[in-house]
Design a protein around this motif. Structure first.
Motif, PDB file in Angstrom:
ATOM      1  N   PRO A 182       0.806  -1.236   0.000  1.00 56.57           N
ATOM      2  CA  PRO A 182       0.000   0.000   0.000  1.00 56.57           C
ATOM      3  C   PRO A 182       0.833   1.278   0.000  1.00 56.57           C
ATOM      4  CG  PRO A 182       0.200  -0.825   2.216  1.00 56.57           C
ATOM      5  CD  PRO A 182       1.015  -1.743   1.351  1.00 56.57           C
ATOM      6  N   PHE A 183       2.120   1.221  -0.489  1.00 59.24           N
ATOM      7  CA  PHE A 183       2.990   2.395  -0.434  1.00 59.24           C
ATOM      8  C   PHE A 183       3.834   2.418  -1.692  1.00 59.24           C
ATOM      9  CE2 PHE A 183       7.030   4.452   0.607  1.00 59.24           C
ATOM     10  CZ  PHE A 183       6.583   5.664   1.109  1.00 59.24           C
ATOM     11  N   GLY A 184       4.097   3.616  -2.216  1.00 56.78           N
ATOM     12  CA  GLY A 184       4.926   3.737  -3.407  1.00 56.78           C
ATOM     13  C   GLY A 184       5.696   5.042  -3.412  1.00 56.78           C
ATOM     14  N   GLU A 185       6.835   5.055  -4.118  1.00 53.79           N
ATOM     15  CA  GLU A 185       7.667   6.244  -4.238  1.00 53.79           C
ATOM     16  C   GLU A 185       8.116   6.410  -5.677  1.00 53.79           C
ATOM     17  OE1 GLU A 185      10.353   7.623  -0.822  1.00 53.79           O
ATOM     18  OE2 GLU A 185      10.413   5.433  -0.642  1.00 53.79           O
ATOM     19  N   ALA A 186       8.425   7.651  -6.050  1.00 49.16           N
ATOM     20  CA  ALA A 186       8.976   7.955  -7.363  1.00 49.16           C
ATOM     21  C   ALA A 186       9.862   9.188  -7.235  1.00 49.16           C
ATOM     22  CB  ALA A 186       7.864   8.193  -8.387  1.00 49.16           C
ATOM     23  N   ASP A 187      10.991   9.190  -7.956  1.00 47.81           N
ATOM     24  CA  ASP A 187      11.948  10.296  -7.889  1.00 47.81           C
ATOM     25  C   ASP A 187      12.408  10.651  -9.297  1.00 47.81           C
ATOM     26  OD1 ASP A 187      12.634  10.395  -4.801  1.00 47.81           O
ATOM     27  OD2 ASP A 187      12.654   8.286  -5.399  1.00 47.81           O
ATOM     28  N   ALA A 188      12.706  11.926  -9.477  1.00 53.82           N
ATOM     29  CA  ALA A 188      13.307  12.400 -10.718  1.00 53.82           C
ATOM     30  C   ALA A 188      14.105  13.651 -10.399  1.00 53.82           C
ATOM     31  CB  ALA A 188      12.239  12.691 -11.774  1.00 53.82           C
ATOM     32  N   GLY A 189      15.440  13.518 -10.366  1.00 55.96           N
ATOM     33  CA  GLY A 189      16.276  14.661 -10.024  1.00 55.96           C
ATOM     34  C   GLY A 189      16.054  15.113  -8.597  1.00 55.96           C
TER      35      GLY A 189
END
Length: 630
Positions: free
Chosen positions: A378-385
């Motif tokens: 039930p958890f998510g992450e995303a990164d860009a720079g």
């Protein structure tokens, strides 16, 4: 004045006065910290006790399910005997059974709390069982300890308390009881038997924090005393040339006491005075940082209190609860933007309901983090720079177990820490519980006024609406029309094709009524195969015209069979009446009499009430005689 006198004077002005000021400030800070710890302990006790209460509700719901299965198909006369046996086997403290709106039995102690409710419909009856496995006394005993107390109350009545005397309602933040000082925390939203909510109050003994307070006091005293002695030693050893230095320190100390932390004592040479000046400046910096941190914490506390007040004020407003959730999440992890999505029901898609900041600039990252939170969740992450986003799933829908919604926030700069993630997950879980409670309240309100088979208002709501309309008609001088529909030969449909087919017929006819009403009209299931329309601002002739139109639409219905490809058609007999004020019982009786006439004279027809109907403030309206529609 001698040098010794001047030194004593300078020492008092330069050292003792600032030390006393810092000491007062430090002890006040220690006192506030101790009070905060006591409040946090009381809140923690309340959270733990609320979790125990919720667990008892789940256990009661499971026990109620077993009892409901045991008695669902029993006749009314056998329910009480079987209920007593099933309740004893399940270890229930109290159990109540309501069938088709009538209470069949209520057994056990009236001090039972944490009830669980289930409903079972077997085609003939709707049976609701409410049960409890916990008494108020047992619950209070379970959540209290040597430095904690508890009280359960409902509607002004104390159910159980670990104290000898009842607490005032609502309780103050601090109070004295049985020779002890307590910090209190309470919640008033717990379920119980009856309509009044149950209030749980937890009390934390302030003596639990006294030991840390004493230790902090001793450390503060030791620090201040040591600093005073050190300063006195320097004053004695450096008496020759101290005058100018004392003036400098006095000026700096005076400004420091007034919270001017920009002052600096010049550091000259490398002797003791230079080091003292350095330490004084360092102390000023540390105190400035400490005061700034304290001010920031005070602002955070004010924000938390404001959000808590907003939460209480929002009540069952889902939109405001979501706005508070998003604001709290952004504040808690120092986020810059975010959004909340939610679906209305199992068949609806997720839709954005709340936004904050420039979230569209990071739309792709948000979607990616939400997708990870949804599958597998039930958890998510995303990164860009320099952009970082995290998302959490908020609960599951009850029927298809789809995600009820998501909470996503992001920020520029530093990545999220593990502490940020833990806080964020906890906030998402708490937000889901609050939103789910709103959903359950809304669903309960809908079930209380809606007939579950047809979707029309039920008989109780029909009576309430008709009472209001008749009173408004009398007060403001307008007529109220009433149309009663009875499906012809409906019993033969059930006998020949089964009750499922009969239910399909009722739903189809109900859709005709729902599609025929105007804004302000009310369509209701009066009982069994009888349906009704309440028509404000409609006289007898207008009501008759509407009734004839609806009767024709019912006769034209082609209803598919539940099993097979065949179809069937039904007709309805209709009675119409209208009054310009007066008792609702008269209006119902006249419509019912006209309905009986329609049944007796051939069915599939509309009959008006046989009486003169008068008295509105603007004129009168009447029915000349009973009239058939063919």
């Amino acid at each position: 004045m001698s040098f010794s006198s001047r030194l004593t004077t300078f020492f008092v002005l330069m050292v003792l006065v600032p030390i006393l000021a810092i000491g007062v400030l430090g002890f006040r800070l220690i006192d506030q910290t101790t009070s905060g710890r006591a409040g946090a302990r009381a809140s923690g006790l309340l959270t733990a006790a609320s979790s125990v209460y919720t667990a008892d509700e789940r256990a009661a719901r499971s026990a109620a399910q077993a009892v409901a299965v045991a008695i669902a198909r029993l006749p009314d006369s056998a329910v009480r005997t079987e209920l007593a046996r099933a309740a004893a086997g399940a270890g229930l403290i109290r159990v109540e059974v309501i069938r088709d709106g009538r209470q069949l039995a209520a057994l056990g102690s009236r001090s039972a709390v944490a009830p669980g409710t289930v409903e079972i419909a077997d085609g003939r009856h709707l049976t609701r069982v409410t049960a409890s496995v916990t008494s108020a006394r047992d619950f209070v005993t379970a959540v209290t300890g040597p430095l904690a107390a508890a009280q359960l109350s409902q509607g002004g009545r104390v159910l159980a308390s670990s104290l000898a005397a009842p607490l005032p309602q609502p309780p103050p933040a601090t109070l004295s009881a049985a020779g002890h000082q307590y910090e209190t925390a309470s919640t008033a939203g717990l379920s119980g038997f009856g309509t009044a909510p149950v209030r749980l109050t937890m009390l934390s003994d302030l003596s639990a924090s006294s030991s840390s307070r004493t230790s902090s006091d001793l450390i503060a005293l030791a620090f201040l005393g040591g600093f005073a002695l050190l300063s006195f030693g320097f004053a004695v050893l450096a008496s020759r040339g101290l005058n100018e230095m004392v003036k400098r320190f006095l000026a700096a100390a005076t400004r420091l006491a007034n919270r001017d932390f920009s002052v600096r004592v010049p550091v000259e040479g490398s002797d003791e005075f230079a080091r003292l000046a350095t330490e004084f400046n360092r102390m000023s910096d540390q105190l400035e940082d400490y005061i700034a941190a304290l001010d920031a914490e005070r602002r955070r506390l004010h924000d938390a209190i404001r959000r808590t007040g907003d939460t209480f004020a929002s009540g069952r407003d889902r939109s405001q609860l979501e706005a508070i959730t998003l604001e709290t999440a952004l504040s808690g992890v120092e986020g810059g933007f975010g959004r909340i999505t939610r679906r209305e029901d199992d068949d609806a898609p997720l839709a954005v309901t709340q936004t904050a900041g420039a979230w569209r600039d990071a739309g792709e990252l948000i979607v990616a983090a939400e997708a990870e939170a949804l599958n597998p969740g039930p958890f998510g992450e995303a990164d860009a720079g320099e952009v970082h986003v995290m998302a959490a799933r908020m609960g599951l829908t009850p029927r298809r177990q789809l995600a009820y919604g998501t909470l996503a926030i992001g920020r520029h700069g530093a990545p999220f820490t593990e502490e940020d993630r833990t806080l964020f997950r906890s906030l998402a879980a708490q937000a889901w519980r609050a939103l789910d409670n709103v959903r359950l309240h809304d669903e309960a309100d809908r079930k209380a006024t809606t007939d579950l088979l047809t979707g029309l208002v039920n008989h109780g709501e029909f009576q309430a609406v008709l009472s209001r309309e008749m009173e408004d008609g009398r007060r403001y001088g307008y007529p109220v029309g009433l149309i009663l529909f009875d499906l012809d030969n409906f019993k033969s449909v059930n006998d020949t094709h089964g009750h499922l087919q009969g239910d399909a017929v009722l739903r189809a006819v109900a859709r005709v009524l729902s599609g025929s009403i105007r804004e302000g009209d009310t369509a209701a299931r009066y009982g069994g195969e009888e349906l009704a329309l309440i028509l404000p601002h409609t006289d007898l002739e207008g009501s008759y015209a509407i009734a004839e139109r609806v009767r024709s639409q019912i006769a034209e219905l082609v209803i598919p069979m539940v099993e097979g490809e065949a179809t069937l058609q039904v007709t309805a007999s209709v009675g119409v009446s209208a009054l310009g004020g007066g008792p609702k019982e008269q209006l119902i009786a006249e419509a019912d009499s006209a309905l009986y006439t329609a049944k007796r004279t051939g069915k599939n027809r509309v009959v008006q009430a046989q009486r003169a109907i008068a008295s509105t403030s603007t004129g009168s309206f009447s029915a000349d005689k009973a009239r058939d529609s063919g």
